[in-house]
Design a protein around this motif. Structure first.
Motif, PDB file in Angstrom:
ATOM      1  N   ASP A  19      -3.295  -4.033  -6.381  1.00  0.00           N
ATOM      2  CA  ASP A  19      -3.718  -3.621  -7.725  1.00  0.00           C
ATOM      3  C   ASP A  19      -3.104  -2.303  -8.176  1.00  0.00           C
ATOM      4  O   ASP A  19      -3.457  -1.769  -9.226  1.00  0.00           O
ATOM      5  N   GLU A  20      -2.167  -1.749  -7.382  1.00  0.00           N
ATOM      6  CA  GLU A  20      -1.526  -0.474  -7.743  1.00  0.00           C
ATOM      7  C   GLU A  20      -0.196  -0.731  -8.437  1.00  0.00           C
ATOM      8  O   GLU A  20       0.598  -1.588  -8.023  1.00  0.00           O
ATOM      9  N   TRP A  21       0.055   0.057  -9.490  1.00  0.00           N
ATOM     10  CA  TRP A  21       1.286  -0.091 -10.266  1.00  0.00           C
ATOM     11  C   TRP A  21       1.850   1.297 -10.595  1.00  0.00           C
ATOM     12  O   TRP A  21       1.156   2.312 -10.481  1.00  0.00           O
ATOM     13  N   LEU A  22       3.103   1.297 -11.018  1.00  0.00           N
ATOM     14  CA  LEU A  22       3.782   2.537 -11.406  1.00  0.00           C
ATOM     15  C   LEU A  22       3.877   2.597 -12.923  1.00  0.00           C
ATOM     16  O   LEU A  22       4.295   1.626 -13.565  1.00  0.00           O
ATOM     17  N   LYS A  56      -6.219   3.678 -14.157  1.00  0.00           N
ATOM     18  CA  LYS A  56      -6.916   4.680 -13.363  1.00  0.00           C
ATOM     19  C   LYS A  56      -5.989   5.223 -12.276  1.00  0.00           C
ATOM     20  O   LYS A  56      -5.446   4.462 -11.464  1.00  0.00           O
ATOM     21  N   LEU A  57      -5.798   6.562 -12.270  1.00  0.00           N
ATOM     22  CA  LEU A  57      -4.901   7.165 -11.292  1.00  0.00           C
ATOM     23  C   LEU A  57      -5.433   6.978  -9.876  1.00  0.00           C
ATOM     24  O   LEU A  57      -6.615   7.201  -9.600  1.00  0.00           O
ATOM     25  N   THR A  58      -4.535   6.601  -8.975  1.00  0.00           N
ATOM     26  CA  THR A  58      -4.875   6.528  -7.559  1.00  0.00           C
ATOM     27  C   THR A  58      -4.854   7.918  -6.939  1.00  0.00           C
ATOM     28  O   THR A  58      -5.682   8.259  -6.103  1.00  0.00           O
ATOM     29  N   VAL A  59      -3.850   8.716  -7.344  1.00  0.00           N
ATOM     30  CA  VAL A  59      -3.726  10.114  -6.912  1.00  0.00           C
ATOM     31  C   VAL A  59      -3.363  10.946  -8.132  1.00  0.00           C
ATOM     32  O   VAL A  59      -2.852  10.430  -9.135  1.00  0.00           O
ATOM     33  N   LYS A  60      -3.629  12.232  -8.055  1.00  0.00           N
ATOM     34  CA  LYS A  60      -3.380  13.099  -9.206  1.00  0.00           C
ATOM     35  C   LYS A  60      -1.903  13.428  -9.380  1.00  0.00           C
ATOM     36  O   LYS A  60      -1.439  13.682 -10.494  1.00  0.00           O
ATOM     37  N   CYS A  90       9.378   7.352   0.526  1.00  0.00           N
ATOM     38  CA  CYS A  90       7.939   7.600   0.529  1.00  0.00           C
ATOM     39  C   CYS A  90       7.604   8.472  -0.664  1.00  0.00           C
ATOM     40  O   CYS A  90       8.247   9.506  -0.874  1.00  0.00           O
ATOM     41  N   GLY A  91       6.611   8.074  -1.438  1.00  0.00           N
ATOM     42  CA  GLY A  91       6.262   8.840  -2.619  1.00  0.00           C
ATOM     43  C   GLY A  91       4.769   9.043  -2.767  1.00  0.00           C
ATOM     44  O   GLY A  91       3.957   8.297  -2.187  1.00  0.00           O
ATOM     45  N   PHE A  92       4.416  10.039  -3.541  1.00  0.00           N
ATOM     46  CA  PHE A  92       3.031  10.396  -3.841  1.00  0.00           C
ATOM     47  C   PHE A  92       2.323  10.906  -2.577  1.00  0.00           C
ATOM     48  O   PHE A  92       2.730  10.624  -1.459  1.00  0.00           O
ATOM     49  N   SER A  93       1.250  11.649  -2.805  1.00  0.00           N
ATOM     50  CA  SER A  93       0.457  12.152  -1.684  1.00  0.00           C
ATOM     51  C   SER A  93      -0.238  11.015  -0.939  1.00  0.00           C
ATOM     52  O   SER A  93      -0.654  11.174   0.216  1.00  0.00           O
ATOM     53  N   GLY A 123       2.226  13.134  -9.500  1.00  0.00           N
ATOM     54  CA  GLY A 123       3.221  12.158  -9.919  1.00  0.00           C
ATOM     55  C   GLY A 123       4.395  12.155  -8.955  1.00  0.00           C
ATOM     56  O   GLY A 123       4.485  12.960  -8.028  1.00  0.00           O
ATOM     57  N   PHE A 124       5.327  11.226  -9.187  1.00  0.00           N
ATOM     58  CA  PHE A 124       6.515  11.138  -8.353  1.00  0.00           C
ATOM     59  C   PHE A 124       7.658  10.600  -9.192  1.00  0.00           C
ATOM     60  O   PHE A 124       7.566   9.522  -9.772  1.00  0.00           O
ATOM     61  N   ARG A 125       8.725  11.402  -9.283  1.00  0.00           N
ATOM     62  CA  ARG A 125       9.895  11.008 -10.076  1.00  0.00           C
ATOM     63  C   ARG A 125       9.502  10.544 -11.475  1.00  0.00           C
ATOM     64  O   ARG A 125       9.993   9.531 -11.987  1.00  0.00           O
TER      65      ARG A 125
END
Length: 560
Positions: free
Chosen positions: A490-493, A541-545, A459-462, A547-549
């Motif tokens: 539509d979300e990507w890393l 466009k960031l989904t959350v502020k 599980c990653g990100f807030s 980051g993760f790894r």
């Protein structure tokens, strides 16, 4: 509360002077309270203080160890009950698995049958033989008034001096048995003044530690109660180490018996000149303060992880399997002192590979259901077979250092062991730093194979997204066991190295031609549907502020 001071000889002066550091001497664990999620909320201890005029080491261990766990004052000790409330990190490194048993959590003990990955504790009455060591000294001449040594006995198994490790120079002709000198020098602790270090010589003034397979090893009784009895004593608030007291008394008598048997069969020139050395043992019984345990109760790590013996063997290299979450090193052979009352399973006797210098992962220092508990030493999350190589002091020390460093991160960041695992690179950097300087790599020889690109999930990100990862997985399912959701369509890393910092609108821009991904796996190992090539300058466009790894989670501002 009795705190260790420099004159206790446990701590150096600088360490003893630290106001935030307490070392509780003569202290045992008698209780653990846990929250509904398994977090340890309270650890109850008993600290004993030796009463005036009492020599605490004038008693055999079987005569005093249950007193160590009792909160009631005795003729030997006054007691104080201490509660450790809401600890952020607890390290279980006790000799008898006191924290594991009092927490009532799943644990292993003895051999796994029929396979190495069978249920932990599947044969909890068949473990390693135990030894109670002692020190002997060879005098220049026989003493006029020798201190009497209890007669002891063989506890039901005849003594012999067979040992696989005797070189031919100290083996009796035509046998595998060691000579008197071979046994004497095998664990010689001190060489007499001007004496020889050769294994063929016993010098006046020598001090020899006796720890011998056919001698003071107790092979016909296991030192621990079965797990169900151990759990029951903890649950009934009567925990006293979970020891088989009959076996402990047998062990003590066998130690004394071996002293006499060894002396009585010595060459005539040595007889009557061999005495117990009470100074080195620090006891007036002449026996060591604690038994030499080769195994104990063992943890089961995150996601059921247990380190297996195969990971300690050659993996197409000069070293064992290189875990991505390696935090310690080890190097010893699989050394099992078999009990005569039970047999080894086939996997321990057929097609067994020798161990090589190996790696120990962080997961071996965790428990699957206790978020704030670390384990170290013989309580690590290993199988019985793997423990036969990790059970010695070097591994206990290196895993203790790693557990201590992990505890620092848990306290500083308010992390659980799972969160340490997710940030294991930080733990590895701390261990490798000049503050600790724990080596994490073997050098020389053929390097270990790189870890395979196997996939698990975290599980990653807030926003709680379930992400595929090549290493350090926590879950096996793409839903992270229902704890978080997959990426939206539509979300990507986005790798932070290839994108600008977010602007005031939460937009990042590609610094050069690059890719967006659906998983934290090398691009060449992903199918085309999980890779999106983008041009330099592309906005996302960031989904959350957060980051993760070292990745952003974002939605590209372009037609897909």
């Amino acid at each position: 509360m009795l705190r260790a001071a420099a004159d206790d000889k446990w701590l150096g002066e600088s360490e003893a002077s630290k106001s935030d550091q307490f070392v509780l001497l003569r202290t045992t664990v008698i209780g653990v309270n846990s929250l509904s999620d398994g977090t340890i909320d309270n650890v109850t201890l008993v600290q004993r203080t030796v009463k005036d005029g009492v020599d605490e080491w004038s008693y055999l261990l079987s005569e005093s160890i249950q007193d160590w766990y009792s909160p009631i004052d005795s003729d030997k000790f006054s007691k104080e009950v201490i509660s450790i409330l809401k600890p952020k990190a607890v390290i279980e490194a006790t000799e008898f698995g006191d924290v594991l048993m009092n927490a009532g959590v799943v644990a292993g003990q003895g051999i796994e049958r029929p396979t190495e990955l069978s249920t932990p504790g599947s044969d909890d009455t068949c473990g390693q033989a135990t030894t109670l060591t002692f020190y002997t000294q060879l005098l220049e001449k026989a003493p006029e008034n020798p201190t009497p040594v209890p007669a002891g006995g063989d506890s039901g198994v005849p003594f012999d001096n067979h040992h696989c490790c005797c070189p031919s120079s100290v083996s009796l002709p035509g046998t595998k048995n060691c000579t008197f000198e071979g046994v004497w020098s095998y664990r010689r602790a001190h060489v007499g003044i001007g004496g020889s270090t050769a294994m063929t010589v016993a010098n006046p003034g020598d001090v020899s530690q006796q720890n011998w397979g056919g001698g003071n090893d107790l092979s016909n009784a296991y030192m621990f109660l079965p797990l169900k009895d151990a759990y029951a004593s903890a649950q009934s608030k009567s925990w006293m180490g979970g020891l088989n007291m009959t076996a402990l008394r047998m062990l003590e008598q066998r130690a004394y018996g071996w002293f006499h048997a060894y002396n009585d069969t010595a060459p005539a020139k040595y007889q009557n000149r061999i005495v117990l050395n009470y100074t080195v043992s620090g006891t007036t019984t002449g026996l060591a303060k604690m038994p030499y345990l080769r195994d104990t109760r063992r943890s089961v790590g995150l996601n059921g992880f247990r380190m297996v013996q195969a990971s300690e063997t050659a993996n197409g290299s000069s070293f064992g399997y290189r875990f991505p979450d390696t935090v310690a090193l080890g190097n010893y052979n699989s050394d099992d002192h078999q009990l005569s009352i039970c047999s080894k399973p086939d996997y321990m006797t057929h097609n067994v590979k020798d161990t090589v210098p190996f790696y120990i992962p962080f997961r071996a220092l965790t428990h699957m259901s206790v978020p704030n508990m670390l384990v170290a030493g013989k309580t690590m999350a290993t199988t019985f077979f793997a423990n036969s190589a990790t059970r010695l002091h070097p591994c206990e020390w290196t895993t203790g250092v790693a557990a201590g460093a992990a505890a620092i991160l848990m306290v500083a960041n308010d992390w659980t062991t799972q969160e340490v695992y997710e940030h294991v690179e930080e733990l590895q950097m701390l261990l490798n730093s000049s503050k600790i300087a724990q080596p994490l790599e073997w050098h020389g020889g053929k390097p270990p194979n790189p870890p395979p690109q196997r996939k698990g999930y975290v599980c990653g990100f807030s926003a709680k997204r379930c992400l595929g990862v090549p290493l350090l997985p926590i879950f096996n399912s793409s839903t992270c066991d229902g704890r978080c959701s997959p990426l939206n369509k539509d979300e990507w890393l986005a790798n932070e190295d290839y994108w600008t910092s977010p602007d005031s609108q939460g937009l990042i821009a590609a610094k050069s031609d690059t890719v967006l991904k659906k998983e934290l796996v090398d691009s060449e190992n992903l199918p085309p549907s999980e890779i999106l090539g983008v041009k330099a300058g592309t906005k996302c466009k960031l989904t959350v502020k957060d980051g993760f790894r070292e990745y952003f989670l974002c939605t590209p501002q372009m037609q897909i």
